[in-house]
Write an enzyme that holds these catalytic residues in place. Structure first.
Site, PDB file in Angstrom:
ATOM      1  N   ARG A  36      40.215  35.465  38.069  1.00  0.00           N
ATOM      2  CA  ARG A  36      39.883  34.941  39.317  1.00  0.00           C
ATOM      3  C   ARG A  36      38.154  34.975  39.525  1.00  0.00           C
ATOM      4  O   ARG A  36      38.226  36.318  40.111  1.00  0.00           O
ATOM      5  CB  ARG A  36      40.801  35.218  40.487  1.00  0.00           C
ATOM      6  CG  ARG A  36      42.198  34.849  40.306  1.00  0.00           C
ATOM      7  CD  ARG A  36      42.963  35.060  41.709  1.00  0.00           C
ATOM      8  NE  ARG A  36      43.147  36.500  42.044  1.00  0.00           N
ATOM      9  CZ  ARG A  36      44.237  37.206  41.620  1.00  0.00           C
ATOM     10  NH1 ARG A  36      45.342  36.656  40.925  1.00  0.00           N
ATOM     11  NH2 ARG A  36      44.142  38.499  41.689  1.00  0.00           N
ATOM     12  N   HIS A  94      49.522  40.649  32.596  1.00  0.00           N
ATOM     13  CA  HIS A  94      50.423  41.890  31.645  1.00  0.00           C
ATOM     14  C   HIS A  94      51.776  40.974  31.300  1.00  0.00           C
ATOM     15  O   HIS A  94      52.749  41.442  31.915  1.00  0.00           O
ATOM     16  CB  HIS A  94      50.739  42.938  32.599  1.00  0.00           C
ATOM     17  CG  HIS A  94      51.277  44.027  32.194  1.00  0.00           C
ATOM     18  ND1 HIS A  94      51.635  44.195  30.606  1.00  0.00           N
ATOM     19  CD2 HIS A  94      51.959  45.289  32.400  1.00  0.00           C
ATOM     20  CE1 HIS A  94      52.245  45.326  30.240  1.00  0.00           C
ATOM     21  NE2 HIS A  94      52.597  45.800  31.441  1.00  0.00           N
ATOM     22  N   CYS A 134      56.524  48.511  28.474  1.00  0.00           N
ATOM     23  CA  CYS A 134      55.310  47.802  28.306  1.00  0.00           C
ATOM     24  C   CYS A 134      54.444  48.205  26.855  1.00  0.00           C
ATOM     25  O   CYS A 134      53.496  47.234  26.429  1.00  0.00           O
ATOM     26  CB  CYS A 134      54.302  48.302  29.408  1.00  0.00           C
ATOM     27  SG  CYS A 134      54.812  47.935  30.940  1.00  0.00           S
ATOM     28  N   CYS A 170      50.801  52.883  29.704  1.00  0.00           N
ATOM     29  CA  CYS A 170      52.082  53.533  30.520  1.00  0.00           C
ATOM     30  C   CYS A 170      53.331  52.585  30.370  1.00  0.00           C
ATOM     31  O   CYS A 170      53.132  51.624  29.966  1.00  0.00           O
ATOM     32  CB  CYS A 170      51.492  53.824  31.855  1.00  0.00           C
ATOM     33  SG  CYS A 170      51.376  52.252  32.661  1.00  0.00           S
ATOM     34  N   SER A 217      48.941  44.618  37.996  1.00  0.00           N
ATOM     35  CA  SER A 217      48.694  43.573  36.945  1.00  0.00           C
ATOM     36  C   SER A 217      49.248  42.549  37.271  1.00  0.00           C
ATOM     37  O   SER A 217      50.427  42.415  38.206  1.00  0.00           O
ATOM     38  CB  SER A 217      49.211  44.377  35.669  1.00  0.00           C
ATOM     39  OG  SER A 217      50.502  44.494  35.864  1.00  0.00           O
ATOM     40  N   GLN A 276      58.224  51.349  39.819  1.00  0.00           N
ATOM     41  CA  GLN A 276      56.856  51.380  38.994  1.00  0.00           C
ATOM     42  C   GLN A 276      56.015  51.511  40.224  1.00  0.00           C
ATOM     43  O   GLN A 276      55.020  52.017  40.321  1.00  0.00           O
ATOM     44  CB  GLN A 276      56.435  50.679  38.098  1.00  0.00           C
ATOM     45  CG  GLN A 276      57.427  51.034  36.848  1.00  0.00           C
ATOM     46  CD  GLN A 276      56.767  50.052  35.510  1.00  0.00           C
ATOM     47  OE1 GLN A 276      55.701  49.895  35.414  1.00  0.00           O
ATOM     48  NE2 GLN A 276      57.569  49.573  34.704  1.00  0.00           N
TER      49      GLN A 276
END
Length: 393
Positions: free
Chosen positions: A210, A349, A91, A379, A248, A151
């Site tokens: 949203r 993400h 990431c 992370c 995410s 994860q």
């Protein structure tokens, strides 16, 4: 040593990873190519003077397998002599691209560098690069018996360790949408978002936010990762809390930053927007996986000679709601400074693009609010994290 500065940071709108969404019909290198064009054109630099294009991309397979930064640069019509390389630190890939760019400029190896990232999670799904193979050899599995976990389960373990209840996770997630929607309505994202031509017209606004999301609505969602085997393996997880609403969003997007030596910026008549004060990258327990932002932050602050209270803006990637919440509980950061324009729960993400996306937002926010220092941390799979401290100029 040469003094690296950040001249500009931009991003595309964030697109949902669903059929018919903003970028689902666009090849990822086309998405990045337009982003690079926007960065070059709005700063009016000669593309032939760029020394390297360092590109973050996680799923380097299929349409993202052919050195996407190099392909995108050439697709943009720019000079063939400018090279590119691809960085994969999960990431944090494009945040690591920024670190490499800063290091290269400071060392005198580069004068002008573009750090960027792209991920089309609708066209190159997460996990597809494994080709159904096990990436863990026997020695790794022996050390971390009975083997690694996903994860989502790590997010459950983090929530359990820091005693973060489901209602708190959902309230935080609803607030992410609320803050992002407020920033959008105020026009605060306008300086970082560049328009992208799609088969259906111009994409100019995030479609992931949203408006009107509430904790009550999110509370109706079911936990995503519980099964009997995992429940038996991790008895400390009493109530399974991670859902699609407090994680995410899987999304599509690209982002890019223009960095150069301060002397080069002055020579070109460009005004630097920020400088990097300190950088850190660290590993942590891979079976917790999402906790490394905590020690990465502590080490970056120590390198910078700063305290937590000196930082005006924190971008802690919202891979899952427990990540920034545990980070905040451990370090005691001011809540109003943590992801004040929303995070990946609301914005999405797109893995390889997120590092430079967060930094574009952080730089933009510091200039909007007049803050001086910003700290960003991500992370990363395998139990790693990058941290970067910047100063607004």
């Amino acid at each position: 040593m040469h003094n690296p500065v950040i001249v500009d940071a931009i991003r595309t709108p964030m697109g949902r990873s669903k059929p018919g969404s903003l970028f689902t019909e666009m090849h990822p290198t086309e998405l990045l190519a337009q982003t690079l064009q926007a960065l070059i054109e709005r700063n009016k630099i000669d593309p032939g003077t760029v020394d390297d294009v360092i590109t973050g991309c996680v799923s380097q397979v299929g349409e993202q397998s052919g050195s996407p930064g190099r392909v995108a640069w050439l697709a943009a019509g720019y000079p063939e002599h400018v090279p590119s390389t691809t960085v994969e630190r999960k990431c944090g890939s494009s945040q690591q691209a920024v670190h490499f760019a800063v290091q290269g400029i400071a060392a005198g190896a580069y004068d002008i560098v573009i750090a960027c990232g792209v991920e089309s999670m609708s066209r190159v799904p997460m996990g597809v690069s494994r080709l159904d193979q096990n990436p863990y050899g026997p020695s790794f599995i022996e050390r971390y018996a009975p083997g690694p976990i996903g994860q989502g389960v790590c997010a459950e373990r983090v929530a359990a360790r820091w005693n973060i209840e489901r209602a708190e996770l959902d309230a935080y997630s609803a607030r992410s949408h609320e803050r992002a929607d407020a920033a959008r309505r105020a026009g605060w994202f306008n300086n970082e978002i560049v328009s992208i031509r799609t088969p259906h017209g111009l994409a100019e606004q995030d479609e992931t936010i949203r408006a009107g999301t509430t904790a009550e609505k999110l509370g109706d969602l079911k936990a995503s990762f519980r099964n009997d085997e995992l429940a038996a393996r991790f008895p400390e997880i009493k109530d399974w809390r991670i859902t699609a609403g407090n994680a995410s969003q899987i999304s599509d997007g690209a982002s890019a930053m223009l960095l150069m030596s301060e002397a080069t910026a002055l020579r070109l008549g460009l005004t630097p927007r920020a400088r990097v004060v300190a950088m850190d990258v660290i590993g942590d327990d891979p079976l917790m996986m999402l906790t490394a932002p905590i020690p990465a932050t502590q080490r970056a602050l120590k390198k910078a000679g700063l305290k937590l209270d000196d930082i005006d803006h924190f971008e802690v990637n919202e891979a899952f709601a427990p990540v920034p919440m545990a980070w905040q509980r451990e370090l005691g950061a001011d809540d109003s400074r943590l992801n004040p324009w929303g995070g990946a729960i609301a914005l999405g993400h797109p893995l390889g693009a997120s590092g430079t996306r967060l930094m574009a937002t952080m730089i933009n926010a510091l200039h909007t609010t007049g803050g001086r220092y910003g700290l960003q941390t991500m992370c990363e799979a395998g139990g790693m994290a990058n941290a970067t401290i910047i100063e607004r100029l």
